[in-house]
Design a protein around this motif. Structure first.
Motif, PDB file in Angstrom:
ATOM      1  N   ILE A  48      15.698  24.397 -21.238  1.00 50.23           N
ATOM      2  CA  ILE A  48      14.803  24.962 -22.236  1.00 50.23           C
ATOM      3  C   ILE A  48      15.178  24.422 -23.617  1.00 50.23           C
ATOM      4  O   ILE A  48      16.353  24.193 -23.915  1.00 50.23           O
ATOM      5  CB  ILE A  48      14.851  26.507 -22.197  1.00 50.23           C
ATOM      6  CG1 ILE A  48      13.714  27.123 -23.014  1.00 50.23           C
ATOM      7  CG2 ILE A  48      16.194  27.027 -22.633  1.00 50.23           C
ATOM      8  CD1 ILE A  48      13.565  28.614 -22.792  1.00 50.23           C
ATOM      9  N   GLU A  50      14.636  25.761 -26.771  1.00 56.51           N
ATOM     10  CA  GLU A  50      14.675  26.745 -27.848  1.00 56.51           C
ATOM     11  C   GLU A  50      16.087  27.305 -27.910  1.00 56.51           C
ATOM     12  O   GLU A  50      16.701  27.567 -26.875  1.00 56.51           O
ATOM     13  CB  GLU A  50      13.659  27.875 -27.618  1.00 56.51           C
ATOM     14  CG  GLU A  50      12.204  27.488 -27.849  1.00 56.51           C
ATOM     15  CD  GLU A  50      11.541  26.845 -26.652  1.00 56.51           C
ATOM     16  OE1 GLU A  50      10.403  26.377 -26.774  1.00 56.51           O
ATOM     17  OE2 GLU A  50      12.160  26.802 -25.567  1.00 56.51           O
ATOM     18  N   ASP A  55      17.377  33.055 -30.949  1.00 61.41           N
ATOM     19  CA  ASP A  55      16.560  34.086 -30.296  1.00 61.41           C
ATOM     20  C   ASP A  55      17.229  35.449 -30.368  1.00 61.41           C
ATOM     21  O   ASP A  55      16.609  36.452 -30.748  1.00 61.41           O
ATOM     22  CB  ASP A  55      16.346  33.731 -28.826  1.00 61.41           C
ATOM     23  CG  ASP A  55      15.322  32.634 -28.606  1.00 61.41           C
ATOM     24  OD1 ASP A  55      14.809  32.084 -29.598  1.00 61.41           O
ATOM     25  OD2 ASP A  55      15.045  32.322 -27.428  1.00 61.41           O
ATOM     26  N   SER A  72      10.457  28.800 -18.528  1.00 64.50           N
ATOM     27  CA  SER A  72      10.755  27.393 -18.779  1.00 64.50           C
ATOM     28  C   SER A  72      11.968  26.984 -17.930  1.00 64.50           C
ATOM     29  O   SER A  72      12.005  27.245 -16.731  1.00 64.50           O
ATOM     30  CB  SER A  72      10.969  27.149 -20.262  1.00 64.50           C
ATOM     31  OG  SER A  72      11.135  25.779 -20.544  1.00 64.50           O
ATOM     32  N   ASN A  76      17.672  30.262 -21.478  1.00 62.02           N
ATOM     33  CA  ASN A  76      17.703  31.362 -22.442  1.00 62.02           C
ATOM     34  C   ASN A  76      17.675  32.720 -21.762  1.00 62.02           C
ATOM     35  O   ASN A  76      18.347  33.661 -22.203  1.00 62.02           O
ATOM     36  CB  ASN A  76      16.550  31.221 -23.431  1.00 62.02           C
ATOM     37  CG  ASN A  76      16.783  30.087 -24.404  1.00 62.02           C
ATOM     38  OD1 ASN A  76      17.655  29.250 -24.198  1.00 62.02           O
ATOM     39  ND2 ASN A  76      16.008  30.048 -25.467  1.00 62.02           N
ATOM     40  N   LEU A 335       7.981  31.725 -26.587  1.00 60.92           N
ATOM     41  CA  LEU A 335       8.183  30.289 -26.797  1.00 60.92           C
ATOM     42  C   LEU A 335       7.064  29.753 -27.687  1.00 60.92           C
ATOM     43  O   LEU A 335       6.754  30.333 -28.715  1.00 60.92           O
ATOM     44  CB  LEU A 335       8.271  29.556 -25.457  1.00 60.92           C
ATOM     45  CG  LEU A 335       9.321  30.077 -24.457  1.00 60.92           C
ATOM     46  CD1 LEU A 335       9.371  29.176 -23.233  1.00 60.92           C
ATOM     47  CD2 LEU A 335      10.683  30.191 -25.083  1.00 60.92           C
ATOM     48  N   ASP A 336       6.418  28.638 -27.291  1.00 56.00           N
ATOM     49  CA  ASP A 336       5.323  28.076 -28.092  1.00 56.00           C
ATOM     50  C   ASP A 336       3.984  28.233 -27.381  1.00 56.00           C
ATOM     51  O   ASP A 336       3.029  27.522 -27.688  1.00 56.00           O
ATOM     52  CB  ASP A 336       5.582  26.599 -28.399  1.00 56.00           C
ATOM     53  CG  ASP A 336       5.666  25.753 -27.132  1.00 56.00           C
ATOM     54  OD1 ASP A 336       5.921  26.320 -26.050  1.00 56.00           O
ATOM     55  OD2 ASP A 336       5.473  24.530 -27.213  1.00 56.00           O
ATOM     56  N   PHE A 365       8.375  33.937 -31.441  1.00 57.73           N
ATOM     57  CA  PHE A 365       7.729  32.742 -30.894  1.00 57.73           C
ATOM     58  C   PHE A 365       7.915  31.585 -31.857  1.00 57.73           C
ATOM     59  O   PHE A 365       8.294  31.759 -33.021  1.00 57.73           O
ATOM     60  CB  PHE A 365       6.245  32.981 -30.607  1.00 57.73           C
ATOM     61  CG  PHE A 365       5.404  33.395 -31.789  1.00 57.73           C
ATOM     62  CD1 PHE A 365       4.781  32.448 -32.594  1.00 57.73           C
ATOM     63  CD2 PHE A 365       5.219  34.741 -32.096  1.00 57.73           C
ATOM     64  CE1 PHE A 365       3.992  32.826 -33.675  1.00 57.73           C
ATOM     65  CE2 PHE A 365       4.435  35.133 -33.163  1.00 57.73           C
ATOM     66  CZ  PHE A 365       3.817  34.175 -33.956  1.00 57.73           C
ATOM     67  N   ARG A 366       7.641  30.388 -31.348  1.00 52.05           N
ATOM     68  CA  ARG A 366       7.739  29.170 -32.143  1.00 52.05           C
ATOM     69  C   ARG A 366       6.371  28.502 -32.196  1.00 52.05           C
ATOM     70  O   ARG A 366       5.527  28.725 -31.331  1.00 52.05           O
ATOM     71  CB  ARG A 366       8.786  28.218 -31.554  1.00 52.05           C
ATOM     72  CG  ARG A 366      10.217  28.724 -31.756  1.00 52.05           C
ATOM     73  CD  ARG A 366      11.195  27.968 -30.887  1.00 52.05           C
ATOM     74  NE  ARG A 366      12.592  28.302 -31.183  1.00 52.05           N
ATOM     75  CZ  ARG A 366      13.228  29.371 -30.710  1.00 52.05           C
ATOM     76  NH1 ARG A 366      12.589  30.217 -29.915  1.00 52.05           N
ATOM     77  NH2 ARG A 366      14.488  29.601 -31.023  1.00 52.05           N
ATOM     78  N   TYR A 405      10.628  22.339 -33.495  1.00 49.54           N
ATOM     79  CA  TYR A 405       9.463  23.129 -33.896  1.00 49.54           C
ATOM     80  C   TYR A 405       9.355  23.224 -35.408  1.00 49.54           C
ATOM     81  O   TYR A 405      10.343  23.171 -36.126  1.00 49.54           O
ATOM     82  CB  TYR A 405       9.542  24.537 -33.296  1.00 49.54           C
ATOM     83  CG  TYR A 405       9.423  24.537 -31.790  1.00 49.54           C
ATOM     84  CD1 TYR A 405       8.181  24.390 -31.183  1.00 49.54           C
ATOM     85  CD2 TYR A 405      10.540  24.652 -30.983  1.00 49.54           C
ATOM     86  CE1 TYR A 405       8.060  24.371 -29.806  1.00 49.54           C
ATOM     87  CE2 TYR A 405      10.429  24.625 -29.606  1.00 49.54           C
ATOM     88  CZ  TYR A 405       9.186  24.486 -29.022  1.00 49.54           C
ATOM     89  OH  TYR A 405       9.066  24.450 -27.657  1.00 49.54           O
TER      90      TYR A 405
END
Length: 415
Positions: A48, A50, A55, A72, A76, A335-336, A365-366, A405
């Protein structure tokens, strides 16, 4: 814990198709969406991208929280277990990611020790990994997941044998990174050389002298002007358009250059396993730097003890929330995914988030661009029940070591 198996005909992946396809098949946008859907239907993320430390800080994650998160690569979700949540529901539209998340959970529960877990997911060459799967893990998986990892490819090898080598080089993103290294070498740049730098100053010099000039090369400018060239990053057509709006000339090369500059120059290599994945295509060895949060020794006991608190679902976020009681969720990790959504999908999602949110619940979120996707798109009746922590969001976005991001966003339920 596992949910029911993904759809029997998961190769067609109707759930993912319904989420991605928004234009007519023979239109330019429709063709682009269908190509992305085809590429995205296999394993995309072995890791992942991120930062789980960001987070957990953003969520103020604490013992007893109930979490719903997109799976994902699964890293995380496992990291969150170190904070002792009461429950995590993991959702993913891609059944390959469902299988990977379930495998990682079973590995923590049933492999004999931390060292064996690290070899399984961070090793480069170790044929014992597939044998450990047979000995410790396979019997503890649901039938569908076990069958997935035992299935043989065109080369006659079982899928699980990918862990006998460097698993992080697999998947769509892993192959894309490999292609990026090849393009750099064609221009005389060996990206792995950055792993020999000893300071942020040396990292900055490497970026300025070796990496930045690549973005002026005609081949790279041509490649980054085409949506399909970045599908390997997991960037769908909708996200590409958002990124392209940030720069002039019809190419996202300047945006990518800026994001890569952050990855290269803002964090010491020894502290950033994301940079090791990008530039060395592997995790650092103990004397080189730190492993991902979920593989660090100090987190192993808690993750192993709490792994049974996770359920992995082949479902959309909205679909899963619709099955939950009102006021039952404390933390949401998107996430995105919202970058992909149209207005109706966004409204349906936030209707369910608002219904299921416990007092003080947080959503993180991103976004590919800097601004929140909710601005001007969500009805006031929904948005007014949430407080946006703009300053904290910007502060933590600067700390995100993955650096890919434009924006990181925190919303808290306050009404």
């Amino acid at each position: 814990m596992t949910d029911v198996a993904p759809d029997a005909g998961f190769r067609k992946n109707h759930k993912l198709k319904n989420a991605l396809l928004q234009h007519k098949p023979l239109s330019r946008d429709g063709l682009s969406e269908r190509l992305f859907e085809l590429l995205f239907s296999g394993l995309v993320y072995a890791q992942i991208w991120e930062d789980p430390v960001v987070d957990m800080e953003a969520m103020e994650l604490a013992e007893g929280h109930s979490i719903v998160a997109i799976g994902s690569g699964g890293c995380n979700m496992l990291a969150y277990l170190s904070r002792h949540p009461s429950r995590i529901d993991v959702v993913d539209l891609n059944p390959n990611h469902v299988a990977l998340n379930r495998l990682k959970l079973a590995a923590f529960r049933h492999l004999p020790d931390h060292e064996t877990v690290v070899r399984q997911f961070a090793g480069e060459k170790n044929r014992t990994n597939s044998r450990n799967f047979d000995r410790y893990i396979a019997a503890n998986l649901d039938d569908w997941t076990r069958s997935y990892w035992n299935r043989r490819g065109l080369d006659g090898k079982r899928r699980i044998t990918a862990f006998d080598h460097n698993f992080c080089r697999t998947g769509l993103l892993g192959r894309f990174i490999g292609a990026g290294h090849l393009v750099a070498r064609l221009h005389g740049v060996d990206l792995t050389e950055i792993t020999r730098t000893k300071s942020l100053r040396e990292q900055r010099q490497f970026f300025d002298d070796r990496i930045a000039p690549l973005f002026e090369k005609p081949l790279i400018r041509w490649m980054t002007s085409r949506k399909s060239s970045l599908f390997g990053l997991g960037i769908p057509p909708q996200q590409y358009d958002e990124l392209a709006s940030l720069s002039e000339g019809g190419t996202i090369a300047p945006v990518l250059r800026h994001r890569l500059e952050k990855l290269t120059c803002h964090f010491p290599m020894k502290d950033n396993y994301f940079a090791w994945q990008a530039f060395a295509r592997r995790y650092p060895k103990p004397h080189e730097g730190i492993l991902p949060t979920y593989l660090q020794a100090e987190n192993y006991p808690a993750i192993r003890a709490n792994a049974q608190r996770v359920t992995v679902h082949h479902a959309s976020f909205t679909e899963l929330l619709a099955s939950k009681p009102a006021g039952s969720v404390d933390r949401y990790i998107l996430l995105d995914a919202q970058d992909w959504m149209n207005d109706d999908q966004l409204a349906d999602l936030w209707t369910e988030i608002t219904r299921t949110a416990a007092p003080g619940a947080r959503v993180i979120f991103r976004t590919a661009a800097e601004k929140s996707v909710l601005d001007g798109r969500l009805a006031d009746g929904l948005l007014s029940r949430w407080t946006y922590h703009a300053e904290r969001s910007q502060e933590l976005n600067k700390q995100d070591r993955s650096a890919i991001y434009g924006g990181f966003h925190i919303y808290e339920r306050t009404a």
